[in-house]
Design a protein around this motif. Structure first.
Motif, PDB file in Angstrom:
ATOM      1  N   ILE A   1     -20.838   6.027  33.990  1.00 24.09           N
ATOM      2  CA  ILE A   1     -22.083   4.828  34.094  1.00 24.09           C
ATOM      3  C   ILE A   1     -22.417   4.936  35.931  1.00 24.09           C
ATOM      4  CG2 ILE A   1     -20.980   2.077  34.579  1.00 24.09           C
ATOM      5  CD1 ILE A   1     -20.545   3.454  31.669  1.00 24.09           C
ATOM      6  N   ASP A   2     -23.513   4.683  36.181  1.00 22.32           N
ATOM      7  CA  ASP A   2     -24.400   4.883  37.191  1.00 22.32           C
ATOM      8  C   ASP A   2     -24.365   6.612  38.214  1.00 22.32           C
ATOM      9  OD1 ASP A   2     -26.183   4.432  38.962  1.00 22.32           O
ATOM     10  OD2 ASP A   2     -25.103   2.973  40.047  1.00 22.32           O
TER      11      ASP A   2
ATOM     12  N   TRP B   1     -27.043   7.643  38.923  1.00 29.02           N
ATOM     13  CA  TRP B   1     -28.519   7.936  38.813  1.00 29.02           C
ATOM     14  C   TRP B   1     -28.827   8.280  40.086  1.00 29.02           C
ATOM     15  CZ3 TRP B   1     -29.206   9.316  34.323  1.00 29.02           C
ATOM     16  CH2 TRP B   1     -28.370   8.436  33.166  1.00 29.02           C
ATOM     17  N   GLY B   2     -28.533   8.366  40.740  1.00 28.14           N
ATOM     18  CA  GLY B   2     -28.962   8.889  42.499  1.00 28.14           C
ATOM     19  C   GLY B   2     -29.695   8.137  43.535  1.00 28.14           C
ATOM     20  N   PRO B   3     -29.885   7.734  44.449  1.00 23.22           N
ATOM     21  CA  PRO B   3     -30.456   6.411  44.851  1.00 23.22           C
ATOM     22  C   PRO B   3     -31.739   6.137  45.297  1.00 23.22           C
ATOM     23  CG  PRO B   3     -31.295   8.955  46.506  1.00 23.22           C
ATOM     24  CD  PRO B   3     -30.227   9.021  45.146  1.00 23.22           C
ATOM     25  N   TRP B   4     -32.908   6.276  44.327  1.00 24.70           N
ATOM     26  CA  TRP B   4     -33.750   5.724  44.137  1.00 24.70           C
ATOM     27  C   TRP B   4     -33.403   5.008  42.626  1.00 24.70           C
ATOM     28  CZ3 TRP B   4     -38.347   5.444  46.560  1.00 24.70           C
ATOM     29  CH2 TRP B   4     -38.492   6.836  47.120  1.00 24.70           C
ATOM     30  N   LEU B   5     -32.473   5.533  41.309  1.00 28.06           N
ATOM     31  CA  LEU B   5     -32.587   4.532  40.428  1.00 28.06           C
ATOM     32  C   LEU B   5     -31.401   3.426  40.444  1.00 28.06           C
ATOM     33  CD1 LEU B   5     -33.539   7.248  37.781  1.00 28.06           C
ATOM     34  CD2 LEU B   5     -34.866   5.069  38.713  1.00 28.06           C
ATOM     35  N   GLY B   6     -30.034   4.502  41.111  1.00 29.54           N
ATOM     36  CA  GLY B   6     -29.049   3.884  40.918  1.00 29.54           C
ATOM     37  C   GLY B   6     -27.817   4.039  42.037  1.00 29.54           C
TER      38      GLY B   6
ATOM     39  N   GLU C   1     -25.257   2.050  42.645  1.00 29.41           N
ATOM     40  CA  GLU C   1     -25.374   1.026  43.354  1.00 29.41           C
ATOM     41  C   GLU C   1     -23.559   0.780  43.728  1.00 29.41           C
ATOM     42  OE1 GLU C   1     -27.177  -2.525  41.041  1.00 29.41           O
ATOM     43  OE2 GLU C   1     -28.600  -0.729  40.163  1.00 29.41           O
TER      44      GLU C   1
ATOM     45  N   TRP D   1     -27.253   3.378  49.304  1.00 33.11           N
ATOM     46  CA  TRP D   1     -27.037   2.171  48.245  1.00 33.11           C
ATOM     47  C   TRP D   1     -26.424   1.487  50.066  1.00 33.11           C
ATOM     48  CZ3 TRP D   1     -25.267  -2.626  47.987  1.00 33.11           C
ATOM     49  CH2 TRP D   1     -26.281  -4.073  46.877  1.00 33.11           C
TER      50      TRP D   1
ATOM     51  N   LEU E   1     -29.155   1.984  52.793  1.00 31.15           N
ATOM     52  CA  LEU E   1     -30.566   1.523  52.801  1.00 31.15           C
ATOM     53  C   LEU E   1     -29.889   0.198  52.830  1.00 31.15           C
ATOM     54  CD1 LEU E   1     -31.904   3.786  49.862  1.00 31.15           C
ATOM     55  CD2 LEU E   1     -32.795   3.410  52.242  1.00 31.15           C
TER      56      LEU E   1
ATOM     57  N   LEU F   1     -36.752   8.724  57.349  1.00 31.15           N
ATOM     58  CA  LEU F   1     -35.602   9.103  55.762  1.00 31.15           C
ATOM     59  C   LEU F   1     -36.745   9.847  54.700  1.00 31.15           C
ATOM     60  CD1 LEU F   1     -35.476   5.574  55.726  1.00 31.15           C
ATOM     61  CD2 LEU F   1     -33.539   7.307  54.885  1.00 31.15           C
TER      62      LEU F   1
ATOM     63  N   PRO G   1     -32.615  12.186  51.954  1.00 27.36           N
ATOM     64  CA  PRO G   1     -32.727  10.691  52.465  1.00 27.36           C
ATOM     65  C   PRO G   1     -31.211   9.629  52.365  1.00 27.36           C
ATOM     66  CG  PRO G   1     -34.439  10.961  51.195  1.00 27.36           C
ATOM     67  CD  PRO G   1     -33.384  12.245  50.551  1.00 27.36           C
TER      68      PRO G   1
ATOM     69  N   ARG H   1     -18.810  -4.344  39.116  1.00 26.40           N
ATOM     70  CA  ARG H   1     -19.465  -3.446  37.571  1.00 26.40           C
ATOM     71  C   ARG H   1     -20.016  -2.840  36.538  1.00 26.40           C
ATOM     72  NH1 ARG H   1     -23.568  -7.267  39.886  1.00 26.40           N
ATOM     73  NH2 ARG H   1     -24.550  -5.917  41.131  1.00 26.40           N
TER      74      ARG H   1
ATOM     75  N   ALA I   1     -18.153  -1.637  33.196  1.00 27.54           N
ATOM     76  CA  ALA I   1     -18.746  -1.225  31.896  1.00 27.54           C
ATOM     77  C   ALA I   1     -18.212  -0.472  31.725  1.00 27.54           C
ATOM     78  CB  ALA I   1     -20.182  -0.807  32.635  1.00 27.54           C
TER      79      ALA I   1
END
Lengths: 340, 340
Positions: free
Chosen positions: B149-150, B152-157, B159, B164, B167, B204, B210, B245, B249
């Motif tokens: 679960i997750d 996915w790296g800093p652009w997509l997930g 979280e 996260w 940022l 960044l 980043p 979350r 999951a």
């Protein structure tokens, strides 16, 4: 090039971006340009050797354009280029290089946010939101103070922009995929466009321009919203709210105009009412004294304006090279030979 | 190397990361390792020539470690490396290369999420949240189904991860700077750490990593929260909710264990109660049948576990090379010579 055109003043406007460079040429006060050209862009003036790269990109577009028009020089040149405010030394170098190389009697160089502002409000004070892949607000009052709100790029800001909205949609798709978030049509749309979560992650992680990749998902979000997807609708509303906050911060910084004129430009406005209605509603709800108006022109119109008008509200943000006796002085009438 | 040690089995565990590589060596069933070593990391197995780079990084740490211990071979090797699940061909190449080069009687290679899971729960089924610069949940039930679960790296997930949270804090600082958001102590903290918004954006935008830069702002967020800054407190709570979350999951994906054991590991847990209390509260509030427990070991312990136990719940995620007659078979007892 035997023929030479004389007796008519010529104005060349350039809009240099990171992906492309556009140029327009006008004769005298004609409303319509007599010629246009496009070519490759260049990284901004803050990049290493940014002035040289910018100069090469501009000359590659402008020199053939002038030659095709039978001109071996040009009267006034206006250029919008990213990084002008942040890198004044590179900006001076670029302005002087263009003045000599084109050759031009005068060159006016400003940040793309400034030319965009000058174009959208025709040189008048107010607030301009430029929302495309990125998002930035330029606010200028009669006191000539320039305020930039956001425009911090996809890691830190550009909130409400195409990249911001696209990433929010892709994150919602990934959340649904993981079982961490609500089901959404964005999931199927994302895999259709990017092949799957693994490919998407790889693409964003390795591409030079992840913001552009993310922004390419905006049409799919708009489509899902039109089809009633609650997540997509909520994300577009959130983008509108973020953009409204930037506009309001800009309006709060403008002194001496009431109500404050606000123009909204950029590719994201193509979303139409689904973005603009909640954006206008948020602005209205704030109670701030604003007058939202249609943009009068593009950033090329703004570059033309700065090329032929000196001393206006944008003047502190303009880097000038060369000399013109005939330039319009609508401000304090500072000497046109000044090179800042 | 005249001396040779015989008669005692040796197990080498490797944790290969993108920034560093750690190794531990045990004799027999000793609880404590007899030697440890660290060196440079390597990009994961999904990178171009990833298997070669990973092999070089591992051998640079492992070969001198064995030599210093007077060993010219090793019995069991367990390796955790990013990208093992996504790039099975590269994983097979790496496992076989290590088996020959170290040399080793057997090599067990798995994703770092899998070794982390095996270490934290001692080989038992359940959910492991690894929250550091990134954030990923590994969930495995008695059916040996692995769920990620997750991660996915800093652009997509990622979280709720350090990147996260960092940022989110930096965005709050920039919002306050622009006048788009509430005042917060994070603004002064950010400029103190990064020099100013322009320098931060530049850093960044140009750094290779980043996510690491953003995660470095987490201690400042924790400090601001301790001093009562409402924005900082809210961001840490939002991170806890996002992590919860992901855990939920993962727990929903585990079949056949009730309650589901949950272990939380990684550098972000150093925030202590300010993160863990809202995280535990969110898990409890969900009503899901969970049993949150302390981690039994690290990912190195997990790599050791996979090296000496075959056929357990992690087996479908393990790439094995070589052959051992004496390996423990705690599962279906598939032949130890199998190379998947």
């Amino acid at each position: 090039m035997e023929e030479r055109v004389t007796g008519t003043s010529s104005t060349l406007a350039i809009d240099l971006g990171r992906t492309g460079c556009r140029a327009m040429l006008w004769r005298g006060d004609d409303a319509e340009p007599c010629a246009t050209a496009t070519g490759d862009g260049a990284l901004g003036l803050t990049a290493p050797a940014g002035a040289i790269a910018a100069g090469n990109a501009i000359l590659a577009v402008a020199a053939p354009l002038l030659a095709a028009q039978g001109l071996d020089s040009v009267d006034a040149v206006g250029v919008g280029a990213p990084g002008t405010l942040a890198a004044p030394d590179a900006a001076r170098e670029l302005a002087e290089h263009l003045c000599k190389s084109l050759p031009a009697r005068s060159v006016a160089l400003a940040s793309d946010a400034v030319t965009s502002h000058a174009g959208a409000l025709g040189g008048a004070p107010g607030v301009v939101l430029a929302a495309g892949t990125g998002a930035v607000v330029a606010a200028i009052g009669p006191d000539k103070q320039f305020h930039r709100i956001d425009g911090w790029g996809p890691w830190l800001g550009d909130e409400g922009s195409g990249a911001w909205l696209g990433l929010a949609g892709l994150r919602a798709a990934i959340r649904a995929h993981d079982g961490r978030g609500a089901a959404t049509a964005l999931r199927e749309a994302a895999w259709q466009q990017f092949g799957g979560p693994g490919q998407l992650a790889l693409q964003l992680g390795t591409d030079d321009n992840p913001a552009r990749i993310a922004a390419a998902f905006v049409p799919a979000i708009a489509h899902a919203a039109k089809c009633g997807d609650g997540i997509a609708i909520a994300l577009i509303h959130a983008a509108a709210e973020a953009l409204a906050r930037s506009v309001l911060a800009g309006a709060a910084a403008v002194r001496g105009v009431m109500p404050v004129p606000v123009a909204i430009v950029g590719g994201l406005t193509e979303l139409g009412d689904m973005l603009l209605e909640p954006l206008h509603a948020a602005l209205q709800r704030s109670g701030a004294p604003l007058r939202v108006c249609a943009a009068r022109g593009t950033s090329l119109d703004g570059a033309r304006h700065l090329a032929v008008h000196e001393g206006g509200i944008h003047e502190p943000c303009v880097m000038r090279a060369g000399t013109r006796a005939d330039i319009a002085r609508d401000g304090a009438g500072r000497p046109a030979t000044q090179s800042r």
